[in-house]
Design a protein around this motif. Structure first.
Motif, PDB file in Angstrom:
ATOM      1  N   PRO A 292      -1.585  -5.711   0.025  1.00 60.64           N
ATOM      2  CA  PRO A 292      -0.156  -5.469   1.154  1.00 60.64           C
ATOM      3  C   PRO A 292      -0.098  -4.107   1.743  1.00 60.64           C
ATOM      4  N   GLU A 293      -0.941  -3.193   1.337  1.00 58.59           N
ATOM      5  CA  GLU A 293      -0.859  -2.026   2.453  1.00 58.59           C
ATOM      6  C   GLU A 293      -1.919  -2.196   3.562  1.00 58.59           C
ATOM      7  N   ARG A 295      -1.927  -5.398   5.297  1.00 61.54           N
ATOM      8  CA  ARG A 295      -1.285  -6.552   5.833  1.00 61.54           C
ATOM      9  C   ARG A 295      -1.384  -6.248   7.362  1.00 61.54           C
ATOM     10  N   HIS A 296      -0.919  -5.087   7.718  1.00 60.97           N
ATOM     11  CA  HIS A 296      -0.611  -4.901   8.781  1.00 60.97           C
ATOM     12  C   HIS A 296      -2.004  -5.123   9.869  1.00 60.97           C
ATOM     13  N   ARG A 387      -9.040  -3.062  -2.586  1.00 58.41           N
ATOM     14  CA  ARG A 387      -8.435  -1.555  -2.292  1.00 58.41           C
ATOM     15  C   ARG A 387      -9.366  -0.380  -2.895  1.00 58.41           C
TER      16      ARG A 387
END
Ligand code: PLP
Length: 490
Positions: A292-293, A295-296, A387
């Protein structure tokens, strides 16, 4: 291969395949062998410690007339083949893009080989066709891509990108499928735009598609190795003034040398203004978007035409498996579909047939291994591993930054660190770093690779192996420092 059964001898019967009994016995032994291989892999040198031709010199030059016992073949794998392997599954493999297989992926490959489906039409392997659609939609969701992106599996990113550019070319409506490109004065020069840091596979695709190297325009990059968007716009405008036909931009998210990311949100308006196809090469970095962190990193991709990502790079799926997500499957099909009478089926209008979307007819059942990997680890489990790799890379980068002996050569957005030893005299830098790399690699204890950035030889440390832990990253740091001391002493 210590565990392979000795007493019986498994030779081929006069006709037909190996007996079920022998298959079961040797199959169990082989799985034991693979488990031992992974358990003891750190005892092996990462880089094959052989010279060119060493293996060939030990192999017969003529084929066997009579079948040989499987035990003897397997013993030769132990004796001859394994020493000639570079062990990509070794946790201290940090070269190129470090990648690794995983147990569920190996099981998937085993079953794929057993089923031996050729998924050219839906009916020749409904399971392969439908599981591929479902699995790739799962991956699409995990990466945060929009539902308009439809996935299809090819072997490698090189082939995925080639198909994307072929679909883009089909979209220019110049009857290239029907009439080809040669001998056509009516056809302007078709051009594809990439950054200077793009992977060579794009240039190869352009060559393969008959666009010629003249059809590729390489755009300079900024100080962080990202495509210079102003230079891109200027190049397209200049080409148009010259009567060329700019039709495709390939942006890279995660370049091979440094994992730099072209600014896709800024490239999108340019592609839209000129009605060009925008393909994103996220062969390496795409997997990180499931975290999620991170995804950008795919920001802007809701407006691109296609994107390639390689689960065989950073999603613990055995080589090979590349995914092309494409918004215009109709164009991909128009570029490649050709259905002779012997492949016509009653259901063809209702189903997807893989052979309609690419060069090859038969297709391996690759989705099975990815589906097994995704189910076994789950989204959270896969994200946790990626991660952790990024954490380890940042840790290594922090040691580089804190040391006056080393310098970082590029930002570290994910799990690749570009760095080099700073020599006392600048003129010696390339030779020193090359010697350090060869010293580390020759030790057999780790493998790192290199690139050239701003004309400086640069070392690359890529963390991506499922077995790599902090211990391995600390060890390679020590090894690099040992080599640096030796290099300076000479
Ligand atoms: N694109 C990028 C950004 C890569 O880094 C690579 C390989 O490292 C490729 C494409 C080619 O990948 P493949 O071996 O799947 O063709």
């Amino acid at each position: 291969m210590g565990r392979v059964s000795k007493p019986q001898s498994c030779v081929a019967p006069p006709l037909g395949d190996m007996s079920a009994e022998d298959f079961r016995r040797l199959g169990h032994d082989l799985i034991d062998w693979i488990a031992d291989y992974f358990e003891n892999i750190e005892d092996r040198p990462v880089l094959a410690a052989i010279e060119p031709g060493d293996l060939k010199a030990q192999l017969p030059t003529t084929p066997p007339t009579r079948g040989e016992p499987m035990e003897k073949i397997v013993a030769d794998i132990d004796r001859l083949i394994v020493p000639a392997l570079t062990h990509w599954s070794h946790p201290s493999f940090f070269a190129y893009f470090a990648t690794s297989t995983s147990a569920p992926g190996i099981f998937g490959e085993l079953l794929t080989a057993a089923f031996d489906n050729k998924a050219m039409l839906w009916r020749t392997s409904p399971a392969s066709t439908e599981l591929e659609e479902v699995t790739l939609d799962w991956l699409r969701q995990m990466m945060g891509l929009d539902p308009g992106m439809i996935g299809i599996i090819y072997d490698t990113a090189s082939v995925s990108s080639l198909h994307a550019i072929a679909a883009a070319r089909e979209g220019v409506e110049q009857r290239i499928r029907e009439e080809g490109m040669s001998g056509r004065p009516d056809l302007p020069l078709l051009r594809v735009y990439v950054s200077e840091q793009a992977h060579s596979s794009i240039e190869k695709a352009v060559i393969t598609l008959g666009l010629g190297q003249r059809g590729l325009c390489k755009i300079p990059t900024d100080d962080k190795f990202r495509m210079d968007v102003r230079a891109l716009a200027e190049a397209i405008n200049a080409d148009k003034r010259n009567g060329y036909l700019p039709f495709c931009i390939v942006a890279t998210v995660g370049t091979t040398s440094t994992s730099s990311m072209d600014p896709v949100p800024e490239i999108v308006p340019i592609s839209e203004e000129h009605a060009m196809w925008l393909h994103v090469d996220a062969a390496y970095a795409g997997s990180a978007a499931i975290v999620p962190e991170f995804r950008h990193i795919l920001e802007g991709c809701e407006r691109v035409d296609s994107i390639v990502t390689n689960p065989h790079k950073w999603l613990f799926t055995p080589f090979d498996l590349s995914v092309l997500y494409c918004r215009h499957m109709d164009l991909l099909k128009r570029a490649f579909s050709l259905v002779p009478e012997y492949l016509r089926t009653p259901e063809q209008e209702k189903v997807r047939s893989g052979s309609d979307y690419g060069v090859q007819l038969g297709r391996r059942f690759r989705a099975l291994k990815l589906w097994m990997v995704m189910r076994y680890f789950g989204h959270e489990g896969l994200a946790a591993r990626i991660r952790e790799h990024c954490r380890l890379a940042r840790l290594f980068a922090s040691w580089v930054e804190q040391s006056s002996d080393w310098e970082l050569m590029a930002p570290v957005p994910l799990a690749l660190v570009c760095f080099r030893a700073s020599p006392e005299r600048e003129g010696d830098a390339d030779a020193l770093n090359e010697a350090i790399m060869h010293g580390v690699n020759a030790s057999g204890r780790a493998l790192v690779s290199h690139t050239r950035l701003n004309d400086k030889l640069t070392l690359r440390l890529s963390v991506g192996n499922i077995r790599t832990t902090e211990k391995h990253v600390r060890e390679v740091w020590e090894l690099l420092n040992e080599q640096l001391s030796q290099g300076r002493a000479q």
